[in-house]
Structures are given as C-alpha cells and as structure tokens.
Design a protein around this motif. Structure first.
Motif, PDB file in Angstrom:
ATOM      1  N   ALA A  62      29.946  64.130  38.176  1.00  0.00           N
ATOM      2  CA  ALA A  62      29.887  62.757  37.678  1.00  0.00           C
ATOM      3  C   ALA A  62      29.492  61.843  38.827  1.00  0.00           C
ATOM      4  O   ALA A  62      29.940  62.014  39.957  1.00  0.00           O
ATOM      5  CB  ALA A  62      31.237  62.330  37.104  1.00  0.00           C
ATOM      6  N   PRO A  63      28.637  60.849  38.574  1.00  0.00           N
ATOM      7  CA  PRO A  63      28.195  59.971  39.650  1.00  0.00           C
ATOM      8  C   PRO A  63      29.342  59.154  40.214  1.00  0.00           C
ATOM      9  O   PRO A  63      30.208  58.693  39.484  1.00  0.00           O
ATOM     10  CB  PRO A  63      27.145  59.073  38.971  1.00  0.00           C
ATOM     11  N   ALA A  64      29.342  58.994  41.526  1.00  0.00           N
ATOM     12  CA  ALA A  64      30.373  58.183  42.171  1.00  0.00           C
ATOM     13  C   ALA A  64      29.915  56.740  42.161  1.00  0.00           C
ATOM     14  O   ALA A  64      28.739  56.447  42.266  1.00  0.00           O
ATOM     15  CB  ALA A  64      30.582  58.657  43.605  1.00  0.00           C
ATOM     16  N   GLY A  65      30.842  55.831  42.063  1.00  0.00           N
ATOM     17  CA  GLY A  65      30.503  54.414  42.090  1.00  0.00           C
ATOM     18  C   GLY A  65      31.735  53.592  41.850  1.00  0.00           C
ATOM     19  O   GLY A  65      32.826  54.119  41.667  1.00  0.00           O
ATOM     20  N   PRO A  66      31.612  52.281  41.856  1.00  0.00           N
ATOM     21  CA  PRO A  66      32.780  51.437  41.663  1.00  0.00           C
ATOM     22  C   PRO A  66      33.363  51.624  40.281  1.00  0.00           C
ATOM     23  O   PRO A  66      32.661  51.906  39.330  1.00  0.00           O
ATOM     24  CB  PRO A  66      32.241  50.009  41.850  1.00  0.00           C
ATOM     25  N   SER A  67      34.648  51.486  40.208  1.00  0.00           N
ATOM     26  CA  SER A  67      35.331  51.532  38.924  1.00  0.00           C
ATOM     27  C   SER A  67      36.260  50.336  38.863  1.00  0.00           C
ATOM     28  O   SER A  67      36.486  49.664  39.849  1.00  0.00           O
ATOM     29  CB  SER A  67      36.133  52.828  38.778  1.00  0.00           C
ATOM     30  N   THR A  68      36.835  50.092  37.710  1.00  0.00           N
ATOM     31  CA  THR A  68      37.722  48.948  37.572  1.00  0.00           C
ATOM     32  C   THR A  68      38.838  49.006  38.595  1.00  0.00           C
ATOM     33  O   THR A  68      39.177  48.027  39.215  1.00  0.00           O
ATOM     34  CB  THR A  68      38.304  48.906  36.155  1.00  0.00           C
ATOM     35  N   GLY A  69      39.412  50.190  38.806  1.00  0.00           N
ATOM     36  CA  GLY A  69      40.497  50.335  39.760  1.00  0.00           C
ATOM     37  C   GLY A  69      40.081  50.015  41.178  1.00  0.00           C
ATOM     38  O   GLY A  69      40.871  49.533  41.960  1.00  0.00           O
ATOM     39  N   LEU A  70      38.837  50.288  41.548  1.00  0.00           N
ATOM     40  CA  LEU A  70      38.399  50.036  42.905  1.00  0.00           C
ATOM     41  C   LEU A  70      38.048  48.583  43.150  1.00  0.00           C
ATOM     42  O   LEU A  70      37.971  48.151  44.276  1.00  0.00           O
ATOM     43  CB  LEU A  70      37.197  50.918  43.241  1.00  0.00           C
ATOM     44  N   LEU A  71      37.822  47.817  42.104  1.00  0.00           N
ATOM     45  CA  LEU A  71      37.522  46.403  42.294  1.00  0.00           C
ATOM     46  C   LEU A  71      38.783  45.613  42.573  1.00  0.00           C
ATOM     47  O   LEU A  71      38.720  44.496  43.039  1.00  0.00           O
ATOM     48  CB  LEU A  71      36.792  45.851  41.067  1.00  0.00           C
ATOM     49  N   CYS A  72      39.924  46.198  42.303  1.00  0.00           N
ATOM     50  CA  CYS A  72      41.214  45.585  42.591  1.00  0.00           C
ATOM     51  C   CYS A  72      42.066  46.668  43.215  1.00  0.00           C
ATOM     52  O   CYS A  72      42.589  47.526  42.517  1.00  0.00           O
ATOM     53  CB  CYS A  72      41.835  45.065  41.291  1.00  0.00           C
ATOM     54  N   ALA A  73      42.155  46.678  44.530  1.00  0.00           N
ATOM     55  CA  ALA A  73      42.900  47.724  45.231  1.00  0.00           C
ATOM     56  C   ALA A  73      44.396  47.570  44.998  1.00  0.00           C
ATOM     57  O   ALA A  73      44.950  46.489  45.159  1.00  0.00           O
ATOM     58  CB  ALA A  73      42.588  47.678  46.720  1.00  0.00           C
ATOM     59  N   LYS A  74      45.024  48.651  44.617  1.00  0.00           N
ATOM     60  CA  LYS A  74      46.470  48.650  44.381  1.00  0.00           C
ATOM     61  C   LYS A  74      47.245  49.016  45.640  1.00  0.00           C
ATOM     62  O   LYS A  74      48.438  48.776  45.732  1.00  0.00           O
ATOM     63  CB  LYS A  74      46.838  49.628  43.262  1.00  0.00           C
ATOM     64  N   ASP A  75      46.559  49.618  46.607  1.00  0.00           N
ATOM     65  CA  ASP A  75      47.218  50.021  47.845  1.00  0.00           C
ATOM     66  C   ASP A  75      46.212  50.004  48.997  1.00  0.00           C
ATOM     67  O   ASP A  75      45.020  49.789  48.799  1.00  0.00           O
ATOM     68  CB  ASP A  75      47.866  51.398  47.698  1.00  0.00           C
ATOM     69  N   THR A 148      32.640  50.510  71.273  1.00  0.00           N
ATOM     70  CA  THR A 148      32.912  50.317  69.845  1.00  0.00           C
ATOM     71  C   THR A 148      33.201  48.843  69.588  1.00  0.00           C
ATOM     72  O   THR A 148      33.550  48.092  70.501  1.00  0.00           O
ATOM     73  CB  THR A 148      34.117  51.155  69.370  1.00  0.00           C
ATOM     74  N   ARG A 149      33.043  48.470  68.326  1.00  0.00           N
ATOM     75  CA  ARG A 149      33.336  47.102  67.899  1.00  0.00           C
ATOM     76  C   ARG A 149      34.365  47.175  66.788  1.00  0.00           C
ATOM     77  O   ARG A 149      34.426  48.143  66.045  1.00  0.00           O
ATOM     78  CB  ARG A 149      32.071  46.426  67.393  1.00  0.00           C
ATOM     79  N   ARG A 150      35.139  46.101  66.660  1.00  0.00           N
ATOM     80  CA  ARG A 150      36.157  46.026  65.614  1.00  0.00           C
ATOM     81  C   ARG A 150      35.968  44.745  64.818  1.00  0.00           C
ATOM     82  O   ARG A 150      35.840  43.682  65.392  1.00  0.00           O
ATOM     83  CB  ARG A 150      37.564  46.029  66.201  1.00  0.00           C
ATOM     84  N   ALA A 151      35.959  44.897  63.502  1.00  0.00           N
ATOM     85  CA  ALA A 151      35.984  43.733  62.609  1.00  0.00           C
ATOM     86  C   ALA A 151      37.354  43.767  61.952  1.00  0.00           C
ATOM     87  O   ALA A 151      37.688  44.723  61.243  1.00  0.00           O
ATOM     88  CB  ALA A 151      34.877  43.821  61.574  1.00  0.00           C
ATOM     89  N   HIS A 152      38.170  42.759  62.207  1.00  0.00           N
ATOM     90  CA  HIS A 152      39.547  42.733  61.703  1.00  0.00           C
ATOM     91  C   HIS A 152      39.621  41.966  60.381  1.00  0.00           C
ATOM     92  O   HIS A 152      39.165  40.824  60.290  1.00  0.00           O
ATOM     93  CB  HIS A 152      40.488  42.097  62.718  1.00  0.00           C
ATOM     94  N   PHE A 153      40.177  42.617  59.370  1.00  0.00           N
ATOM     95  CA  PHE A 153      40.417  42.008  58.070  1.00  0.00           C
ATOM     96  C   PHE A 153      41.922  41.906  57.874  1.00  0.00           C
ATOM     97  O   PHE A 153      42.622  42.916  57.913  1.00  0.00           O
ATOM     98  CB  PHE A 153      39.864  42.889  56.935  1.00  0.00           C
ATOM     99  N   SER A 154      42.427  40.696  57.667  1.00  0.00           N
ATOM    100  CA  SER A 154      43.826  40.558  57.266  1.00  0.00           C
ATOM    101  C   SER A 154      43.952  41.062  55.846  1.00  0.00           C
ATOM    102  O   SER A 154      42.994  41.024  55.071  1.00  0.00           O
ATOM    103  CB  SER A 154      44.262  39.095  57.332  1.00  0.00           C
ATOM    104  N   VAL A 155      45.140  41.549  55.485  1.00  0.00           N
ATOM    105  CA  VAL A 155      45.396  42.056  54.147  1.00  0.00           C
ATOM    106  C   VAL A 155      46.435  41.149  53.489  1.00  0.00           C
ATOM    107  O   VAL A 155      47.468  40.840  54.092  1.00  0.00           O
ATOM    108  CB  VAL A 155      45.908  43.518  54.193  1.00  0.00           C
ATOM    109  N   VAL A 156      46.142  40.701  52.276  1.00  0.00           N
ATOM    110  CA  VAL A 156      47.082  39.857  51.528  1.00  0.00           C
ATOM    111  C   VAL A 156      47.315  40.465  50.150  1.00  0.00           C
ATOM    112  O   VAL A 156      46.449  41.134  49.601  1.00  0.00           O
ATOM    113  CB  VAL A 156      46.562  38.405  51.381  1.00  0.00           C
ATOM    114  N   ARG A 157      48.504  40.219  49.631  1.00  0.00           N
ATOM    115  CA  ARG A 157      48.852  40.685  48.299  1.00  0.00           C
ATOM    116  C   ARG A 157      48.817  39.482  47.361  1.00  0.00           C
ATOM    117  O   ARG A 157      49.415  38.457  47.641  1.00  0.00           O
ATOM    118  CB  ARG A 157      50.249  41.316  48.305  1.00  0.00           C
ATOM    119  N   ASP A 158      48.085  39.632  46.243  1.00  0.00           N
ATOM    120  CA  ASP A 158      47.974  38.551  45.267  1.00  0.00           C
ATOM    121  C   ASP A 158      47.715  39.150  43.891  1.00  0.00           C
ATOM    122  O   ASP A 158      46.865  40.023  43.757  1.00  0.00           O
ATOM    123  CB  ASP A 158      46.831  37.605  45.659  1.00  0.00           C
ATOM    124  N   SER A 159      48.451  38.694  42.900  1.00  0.00           N
ATOM    125  CA  SER A 159      48.259  39.106  41.503  1.00  0.00           C
ATOM    126  C   SER A 159      48.317  40.620  41.325  1.00  0.00           C
ATOM    127  O   SER A 159      47.541  41.203  40.578  1.00  0.00           O
ATOM    128  CB  SER A 159      46.940  38.567  40.949  1.00  0.00           C
TER     129      SER A 159
END
Length: 168
Positions: A62-75, A148-159
C-alpha cells in the motif's frame, strides 16, 4: 414522555450535524489553505490522499503517505515520523502541517515555511529530544561537511494533539 425524549435526542444531535469539515489543502502558490469547501473547488490540492479500498489497507505494498492520524500527532513518535517524512520527501508543507501557527500571522508563517523549505533540503541525520525539551532536527552541512546543524522545534500540547512551534 417518548416524544420529549426523541426531541431531546434530536436537539443534542443537531450541533454535531451542523459542524463543518475543514479541508487541508495546498494552493497553486504552494501555501497551505484551510477551507470548508472541497480543495478542487478552489483550485487547490488536498493534503489527504484518496481513500484506499479496505482490502488494500493491510497490504505491505500500500502506498505510504499522510493519513488523518499523522496530520495530528498524538505522541512524540508521531511528530518524529512527520519530521522524518518531510525531510525524506523534501516537503516543507509536511512540517507546516505539524506546526501550531497560533500567533504567527500570515507573514510570519510564510517566512517560516520558506525557511523550512531550505531546511528540508539538508540531509537529516536524526530527530532528537522529547515533549518537555522540544525536538531538534539534526542535519549535516552543505557538501557533507562534518559540522552538523540543529533546528529546534518546541513541542506544545493543544486540543488532544502534540504540535511543533516554528524553529527559533
């Protein structure tokens, strides 16, 4: 009494039926578009892949790609997977879909997407970190430099989801 109960159930169901589906799209200019209309009706492309038949969903081919679950990360694992997919596909919009844009305005969001477009074209070495401290996309320098380079993303919980904040 039965009529009152039926009426009450109908009144409870009305708000759920009145909710509008939000479609996540990419416009012809490459910018993300959120709309209550079908993406094709506004000349945009849907971020959601077409529904797969039930028989092929368990197929290893089956082709890999975005799914509903991946558009809103649960963890955090979902966020890591989304970041890795974005780098693998060189898709800044994929990371953009994992970001909570509240407070950035359209100008800030556009500039951040442009910066992420440059970022996803660098080779990804690792995604490090956790929910409390944020996630770092560790990339190698141009021309496979040792640095190496680092791009830092803060993580927030919402909804009920985990979201990234654009790199600082």
């Amino acid at each position: 009494m039965k009529r009152a109960l039926v009426l009450l159930l109908l009144l409870i169901a009305l708000p759920a039926a009145a909710q509008t589906t939000i479609h996540r799209c990419v416009g012809t200019d490459g910018r993300p578009v959120f709309t209550d209309r079908q993406c094709t009706s506004i000349g945009a492309t849907s971020l959601m892949p077409p529904a797969l038949p039930a028989t092929s969903s368990s197929s290893p081919d089956a082709p890999a790609g975005p799914s509903t679950g991946l558009l809103c990360a649960k963890d955090v694992a979902g966020l890591r997977e989304g970041i890795a997919q974005a780098f693998a596909n060189r898709d800044a919009n994929r990371i953009g879909g994992l970001i909570l844009w509240n407070g950035y305005g359209s100008g800030g969001a556009v500039e951040n997407i442009r910066n992420m477009e440059t970022l996803v074209h660098q080779p990804l070495l690792a995604v490090e970190g956790n929910e409390a401290g944020g996630l770092d996309a560790v990339t190698s320098g141009p021309g496979n430099e040792a640095a190496t380079r680092r791009a830092h993303f803060s993580v927030v919980r919402d909804s009920g989801c985990l979201w990234l904040r654009p790199p600082a």
